[in-house]
Design a protein around this motif. Sequence first.
Motif, PDB file in Angstrom:
ATOM      1  N   SER A   1       0.838  -1.202   0.000  1.00 12.15           N
ATOM      2  CA  SER A   1       0.000   0.000   0.000  1.00 12.15           C
ATOM      3  C   SER A   1       0.868   1.245   0.000  1.00 12.15           C
ATOM      4  O   SER A   1       1.979   1.238   0.525  1.00 12.15           O
ATOM      5  CB  SER A   1      -0.898   0.035   1.238  1.00 12.15           C
TER       6      SER A   1
ATOM      7  N   GLU B   1      -3.703   3.191  -0.066  1.00 14.91           N
ATOM      8  CA  GLU B   1      -4.314   2.486  -1.195  1.00 14.91           C
ATOM      9  C   GLU B   1      -3.364   1.428  -1.725  1.00 14.91           C
ATOM     10  O   GLU B   1      -2.149   1.624  -1.740  1.00 14.91           O
ATOM     11  CB  GLU B   1      -4.623   3.455  -2.343  1.00 14.91           C
ATOM     12  N   ARG B   2      -3.939   0.331  -2.195  1.00 20.08           N
ATOM     13  CA  ARG B   2      -3.158  -0.757  -2.761  1.00 20.08           C
ATOM     14  C   ARG B   2      -2.424  -0.292  -4.021  1.00 20.08           C
ATOM     15  O   ARG B   2      -2.987   0.414  -4.856  1.00 20.08           O
ATOM     16  CB  ARG B   2      -4.104  -1.917  -3.103  1.00 20.08           C
ATOM     17  N   VAL B   3      -1.164  -0.672  -4.138  1.00 15.60           N
ATOM     18  CA  VAL B   3      -0.392  -0.386  -5.348  1.00 15.60           C
ATOM     19  C   VAL B   3      -0.778  -1.430  -6.398  1.00 15.60           C
ATOM     20  O   VAL B   3      -0.748  -2.626  -6.123  1.00 15.60           O
ATOM     21  CB  VAL B   3       1.128  -0.442  -5.068  1.00 15.60           C
ATOM     22  N   SER B   4      -1.166  -0.969  -7.569  1.00 15.73           N
ATOM     23  CA  SER B   4      -1.590  -1.876  -8.634  1.00 15.73           C
ATOM     24  C   SER B   4      -1.266  -1.258  -9.986  1.00 15.73           C
ATOM     25  O   SER B   4      -1.046  -0.050 -10.093  1.00 15.73           O
ATOM     26  CB  SER B   4      -3.098  -2.136  -8.548  1.00 15.73           C
ATOM     27  N   SER B   5      -1.265  -2.085 -11.009  1.00 10.45           N
ATOM     28  CA  SER B   5      -1.021  -1.569 -12.358  1.00 10.45           C
ATOM     29  C   SER B   5      -2.124  -0.585 -12.766  1.00 10.45           C
ATOM     30  O   SER B   5      -1.854   0.403 -13.439  1.00 10.45           O
ATOM     31  CB  SER B   5      -0.895  -2.705 -13.368  1.00 10.45           C
ATOM     32  N   SER B   6      -3.357  -0.834 -12.337  1.00  9.59           N
ATOM     33  CA  SER B   6      -4.455   0.091 -12.657  1.00  9.59           C
ATOM     34  C   SER B   6      -4.213   1.461 -12.035  1.00  9.59           C
ATOM     35  O   SER B   6      -4.460   2.499 -12.660  1.00  9.59           O
ATOM     36  CB  SER B   6      -5.788  -0.463 -12.143  1.00  9.59           C
ATOM     37  N   ARG B   7      -3.715   1.468 -10.814  1.00 11.22           N
ATOM     38  CA  ARG B   7      -3.437   2.737 -10.137  1.00 11.22           C
ATOM     39  C   ARG B   7      -2.277   3.466 -10.817  1.00 11.22           C
ATOM     40  O   ARG B   7      -2.313   4.690 -10.969  1.00 11.22           O
ATOM     41  CB  ARG B   7      -3.121   2.474  -8.659  1.00 11.22           C
TER      42      ARG B   7
ATOM     43  N   ALA C   1      -3.569   4.949 -14.086  1.00 12.54           N
ATOM     44  CA  ALA C   1      -4.384   6.140 -13.815  1.00 12.54           C
ATOM     45  C   ALA C   1      -3.496   7.338 -13.492  1.00 12.54           C
ATOM     46  O   ALA C   1      -3.759   8.461 -13.954  1.00 12.54           O
ATOM     47  CB  ALA C   1      -5.352   5.867 -12.664  1.00 12.54           C
ATOM     48  N   ALA C   2      -2.436   7.130 -12.721  1.00 10.55           N
ATOM     49  CA  ALA C   2      -1.521   8.224 -12.385  1.00 10.55           C
ATOM     50  C   ALA C   2      -0.863   8.772 -13.648  1.00 10.55           C
ATOM     51  O   ALA C   2      -0.749   9.989 -13.827  1.00 10.55           O
ATOM     52  CB  ALA C   2      -0.462   7.743 -11.389  1.00 10.55           C
TER      53      ALA C   2
ATOM     54  N   LEU D   1       4.900   4.805  -6.986  1.00 14.56           N
ATOM     55  CA  LEU D   1       4.252   3.492  -7.022  1.00 14.56           C
ATOM     56  C   LEU D   1       5.141   2.460  -7.713  1.00 14.56           C
ATOM     57  O   LEU D   1       5.170   1.293  -7.319  1.00 14.56           O
ATOM     58  CB  LEU D   1       2.900   3.590  -7.738  1.00 14.56           C
TER      59      LEU D   1
END
Length: 179
Positions: A100, A104-110, A113-114, A126
Amino acid sequence: PMFVFSNREHKALILSTDEKKLSIEAIGVDYYIEYPFDNALSNMDPKEFATELVFKKLRCKVLVVGDNYKFSYKQQGNCELLSKLGESYGVKVICIPAVSYEGERVSSSRIRAALVDKKIDLANKLLTVPYFIYGEVVKGKQLGRTIGFPTINIIADPDKLFPPNGVYATRSLYKGKLY
């Protein structure tokens, strides 16, 4: 998977295959294997995928996956199944807990989005390394030098996710020299 299923808003790669290879090589990994993903693989029984492909064909001895890793038909395979099957084949399965950042969870989607939102600093945090674009440098119209800002043009992987148009400060390595 996003290219096979077309279920992502931003269908693009954070790292191209060449960029993945460079990154993995930089941390000292000896071998990189990228297995082709298609509908047949996605519909494979999870036990068959783990035993036949990962444990037998690849002769895996240690497998590291995220604790939320899902695979195979309808994403029925998971870390628990891999651990259970791994015991039978002498494979140590390590399930890494989610990471996190700022709650918030670190993810490829996040990360995607960044990048789309021009939050490059957040994407870099991230990723834990600077976001980069690797490709061939080609000659352009040379307009930047007319206003005192020479630029470079890079032909990169067309499936790469690029930040929106804008002005970005960069560091570029070209023929062994950092610019």
